[in-house]
Design a protein around this motif. Structure first.
Motif, PDB file in Angstrom:
ATOM      1  N   PHE A   1      -3.151   0.190   1.685  1.00  0.00           N
ATOM      2  CA  PHE A   1      -2.463   1.115   0.786  1.00  0.00           C
ATOM      3  C   PHE A   1      -1.698   0.279  -0.233  1.00  0.00           C
ATOM      4  N   GLU A   2      -1.789   0.657  -1.498  1.00  0.00           N
ATOM      5  CA  GLU A   2      -1.087  -0.084  -2.553  1.00  0.00           C
ATOM      6  C   GLU A   2      -0.529   0.900  -3.567  1.00  0.00           C
ATOM      7  N   ASP A   3       0.691   0.644  -4.014  1.00  0.00           N
ATOM      8  CA  ASP A   3       1.238   1.447  -5.105  1.00  0.00           C
ATOM      9  C   ASP A   3       2.289   0.646  -5.859  1.00  0.00           C
ATOM     10  N   GLU A   4       2.664   1.154  -7.011  1.00  0.00           N
ATOM     11  CA  GLU A   4       3.734   0.570  -7.821  1.00  0.00           C
ATOM     12  C   GLU A   4       4.755   1.655  -8.109  1.00  0.00           C
ATOM     13  N   GLY A   5       6.028   1.258  -8.136  1.00  0.00           N
ATOM     14  CA  GLY A   5       7.073   2.237  -8.441  1.00  0.00           C
ATOM     15  C   GLY A   5       8.434   1.612  -8.277  1.00  0.00           C
ATOM     16  N   LEU A   6       9.450   2.451  -8.402  1.00  0.00           N
ATOM     17  CA  LEU A   6      10.828   1.989  -8.286  1.00  0.00           C
ATOM     18  C   LEU A   6      11.185   1.794  -6.813  1.00  0.00           C
ATOM     19  N   ARG A   7      11.892   0.717  -6.516  1.00  0.00           N
ATOM     20  CA  ARG A   7      12.414   0.453  -5.185  1.00  0.00           C
ATOM     21  C   ARG A   7      13.937   0.275  -5.289  1.00  0.00           C
ATOM     22  N   VAL A   8      14.606   0.419  -4.126  1.00  0.00           N
ATOM     23  CA  VAL A   8      16.074   0.384  -4.099  1.00  0.00           C
ATOM     24  C   VAL A   8      16.544  -0.843  -3.327  1.00  0.00           C
ATOM     25  N   ARG A   9      17.451  -1.614  -3.943  1.00  0.00           N
ATOM     26  CA  ARG A   9      18.056  -2.772  -3.266  1.00  0.00           C
ATOM     27  C   ARG A   9      19.258  -2.319  -2.426  1.00  0.00           C
ATOM     28  N   LYS A  10      19.773  -3.238  -1.648  1.00  0.00           N
ATOM     29  CA  LYS A  10      20.926  -2.941  -0.803  1.00  0.00           C
ATOM     30  C   LYS A  10      22.106  -2.453  -1.627  1.00  0.00           C
ATOM     31  N   ASP A  11      22.305  -3.036  -2.823  1.00  0.00           N
ATOM     32  CA  ASP A  11      23.442  -2.650  -3.660  1.00  0.00           C
ATOM     33  C   ASP A  11      23.208  -1.354  -4.433  1.00  0.00           C
ATOM     34  N   GLY A  12      22.069  -0.688  -4.196  1.00  0.00           N
ATOM     35  CA  GLY A  12      21.786   0.577  -4.862  1.00  0.00           C
ATOM     36  C   GLY A  12      21.037   0.442  -6.172  1.00  0.00           C
TER      37      GLY A  12
ATOM     38  N   GLN B   1      17.993  -0.371  -8.748  1.00  0.00           N
ATOM     39  CA  GLN B   1      16.563  -0.123  -8.644  1.00  0.00           C
ATOM     40  C   GLN B   1      15.773  -1.192  -9.396  1.00  0.00           C
ATOM     41  N   PHE B   2      14.569  -1.449  -8.929  1.00  0.00           N
ATOM     42  CA  PHE B   2      13.686  -2.411  -9.598  1.00  0.00           C
ATOM     43  C   PHE B   2      12.252  -1.936  -9.432  1.00  0.00           C
ATOM     44  N   TRP B   3      11.400  -2.385 -10.343  1.00  0.00           N
ATOM     45  CA  TRP B   3       9.992  -1.992 -10.307  1.00  0.00           C
ATOM     46  C   TRP B   3       9.230  -2.966  -9.417  1.00  0.00           C
ATOM     47  N   ALA B   4       8.423  -2.434  -8.493  1.00  0.00           N
ATOM     48  CA  ALA B   4       7.767  -3.303  -7.515  1.00  0.00           C
ATOM     49  C   ALA B   4       6.351  -2.830  -7.221  1.00  0.00           C
ATOM     50  N   ASN B   5       5.560  -3.768  -6.742  1.00  0.00           N
ATOM     51  CA  ASN B   5       4.224  -3.495  -6.219  1.00  0.00           C
ATOM     52  C   ASN B   5       4.272  -3.705  -4.713  1.00  0.00           C
ATOM     53  N   THR B   6       3.740  -2.731  -3.946  1.00  0.00           N
ATOM     54  CA  THR B   6       3.782  -2.813  -2.490  1.00  0.00           C
ATOM     55  C   THR B   6       2.379  -2.643  -1.925  1.00  0.00           C
ATOM     56  N   VAL B   7       2.030  -3.481  -0.956  1.00  0.00           N
ATOM     57  CA  VAL B   7       0.750  -3.386  -0.266  1.00  0.00           C
ATOM     58  C   VAL B   7       1.020  -3.281   1.230  1.00  0.00           C
ATOM     59  N   LEU B   8       0.418  -2.261   1.871  1.00  0.00           N
ATOM     60  CA  LEU B   8       0.514  -2.077   3.316  1.00  0.00           C
ATOM     61  C   LEU B   8      -0.859  -2.293   3.932  1.00  0.00           C
ATOM     62  N   THR B   9      -0.924  -3.115   4.983  1.00  0.00           N
ATOM     63  CA  THR B   9      -2.199  -3.390   5.651  1.00  0.00           C
ATOM     64  C   THR B   9      -2.018  -3.257   7.155  1.00  0.00           C
TER      65      THR B   9
END
Length: 508
Positions: free
Chosen positions: A214-225, A227-235
């Motif tokens: 599974f792969e997608d791109e989108g906004l992610r949340v850091r510990k400090d709240g 947001q950043f744009w990221a690519n995530t891959v789940l295997t």
């Protein structure tokens, strides 16, 4: 060894027994604590084991079809069932059968008849040994995984359990997400998503299981709240028996790339605005040039017509009074005015060719070449010319502009082969190292290739006016047309042995 508790998935046992009574007995003895599937022959056992890998196999050695020994060999040869514990069951207490079964891949050997206590003890022992082996392999895998990813700092790499909880955490994950390992282990990776997006986390895991990734791109949340744009891959991660251990999750911070993309998009938008403005300026300049060309043509033609008309009047009305030198001068003036008119026409043609809107369609070049040839032959019917025009030559282009090309090239071939008793003019297609190229060839005057660079410039001529008439604009016009069609034009010639002009038309 006690069976698995009710809160955990029950371990699965595959029973292979051809005797219906014994098969039913084994189901009753084992079915209370374990999940049991029972089959009557070796072929069915092999199909069941590969369809869904069991935790343990209990098989009689004397079964129809594929016997117990052959079944053992095939199960051990398959990577999915290679490590599954197998208890071989026999009604004969023979050492040879025991040894043969163990050599074929059995983990244990059970002799009929057996007590319920003995059966459950052997099954429990083999299942416990299998669990310990899996746990050891899992620990080894986790250690290899940890050593592999720990040094990687540009990517957030972590391992999830089957429910999506974090069980390992690398330095890159800490740098990107902001959490220390002790703060994040055991928590769901949904924590990295905005609250409104957390409902799709299980969908991502299910898609990874179904599709292997599974792969997608989108906004992610850091510990400090933030947001950043990221690519995530789940295997998914599975063991040798195809059981799910969890998931590998790799996240890449795309903030810099996203910022660069936004900057590029802004630059492109600005460039598009500048191109539109420049296009409008060019269109206005072309309109002014069109008006200027018309004005120049009209204003130049008027005095030329006057010079030509008065020169003819002098020669006709005062023919007897004018001395021969004066009459010769007047004839030269008339010829010069006609030459000037031809130059004006040539320059206007060159200007129109450069600005005309392209109307693309399929053009029959062979038919067009024949029309040009017929027109030239009618203009000088006394000339003897052997025409060689290939059939079925077509190209995609503007028919008006392509007619300009053939008018000029075939017209030149006609003109420069005028000194031969019987000339030969060809139109065809040549395929060689240059690719596919149309050509017009003649066997006329030709020219020295040392001067070929001058051919396609306006007002450039390789022959004197006395030898051949012309304005020196025709080939420049041809090159403009060919360029507008995405092609190129060149020539091959030899003095006294004719010339060949070759041209391409883009992808045609």
């Amino acid at each position: 060894m006690a069976p698995a508790s009710g809160s955990e998935p029950r371990e699965r046992i595959l029973v292979v027994e051809d005797d219906a009574n014994m098969r039913r007995t084994l189901e009753l003895l084992l079915g209370g604590d374990w999940e049991v599937e029972a089959v009557a022959d070796g072929g069915s056992a092999l199909a069941a084991a590969t369809r869904r890998v069991p935790d343990l196999i209990l098989t009689d050695l004397v079964i129809p079809g594929l016997d117990g020994f052959a079944l053992l060999h095939q199960l051990r040869a398959d990577p999915r069932t290679r490590l599954v514990p197998i208890i071989a069951v026999s009604g004969l207490d023979q050492e040879e059968a025991r040894i043969h079964a163990l050599e074929s891949g059995a983990s244990d050997f059970l002799i009929k008849p057996f007590s319920e206590r003995e059966l459950r003890a052997r099954v429990g022992t083999q299942l416990e040994m299998a669990r310990l082996r899996r746990e050891a392999l899992q620990r080894q895998s986790e250690e290899r995984f940890r050593l592999l990813v720990e040094a990687i700092r540009d990517y957030a790499i972590c391992r999830l359990d089957p429910e999506g909880r974090i069980v390992s955490w690398n330095a890159g994950a800490q740098a990107i997400h902001g959490y220390r390992e002790e703060e994040i282990l055991g928590r769901s990776f949904a924590l990295f998503h905005a609250p409104e997006a957390r409902g799709s986390i299980q969908d991502a895991l299910q898609q990874a299981l179904a599709e292997g990734r599974f792969e997608d791109e989108g906004l992610r949340v850091r510990k400090d709240g933030s947001q950043f744009w990221a690519n995530t891959v789940l295997t998914p991660i599975r063991d040798e028996a195809d059981r799910l251990w969890g998931f590998a999750k790799i996240t890449r911070d795309l903030t810099d790339r996203k910022r660069a993309e936004e900057e590029i998009a802004g630059l492109n938008a600005n460039l598009e605005r500048r191109v539109q403005a420049r296009t409008a300026e060019l269109e206005a300049a072309n309109a002014e040039l069109e008006a200027f060309s018309y004005s120049v043509s009209h204003d130049l033609r008027a005095p030329l017509r006057a010079i030509d008309g008065f020169s003819h009047a002098l020669m006709e009305d005062y023919d007897k009074q004018l001395p021969p030198p004066a009459t010769d001068y007047l004839r030269r003036i008339v010829a010069a005015t006609r030459k000037m008119a031809d130059l004006i026409d040539g320059l206007l043609d060159l200007s129109r060719v450069s600005r005309a809107e392209m109307r693309w369609q399929e053009v029959d070049l062979s038919a067009m070449a024949r029309q040009v040839a017929e027109g030239l032959q009618r203009s000088e019917p006394q000339r003897r010319v052997q025409w060689d025009i290939a059939d079925a030559l077509a190209a995609r282009g503007d028919p008006r502009l392509l007619r300009v090309v053939l008018d000029n090239l075939i017209g030149n071939a006609w003109k420069f082969s005028g000194g031969k008793d019987t000339a030969r003019i060809q139109f065809g297609l040549r395929t060689d190292g240059e690719g596919r190229a149309y050509f017009v060839a003649d066997d006329g005057a030709g020219f020295d290739m040392a001067y070929a660079g001058k051919l396609f410039g306006a007002f450039q001529r390789l022959h004197t006016e006395r030898e051949f008439e012309g304005t020196g604009i025709g080939l420049a016009t041809v090159r403009r047309v060919v360029n507008r069609h995405g092609g190129r034009i060149w020539a091959e010639a030899e003095p006294g042995r004719g010339a060949m002009f070759l041209f391409t038309l883009g992808a045609s």
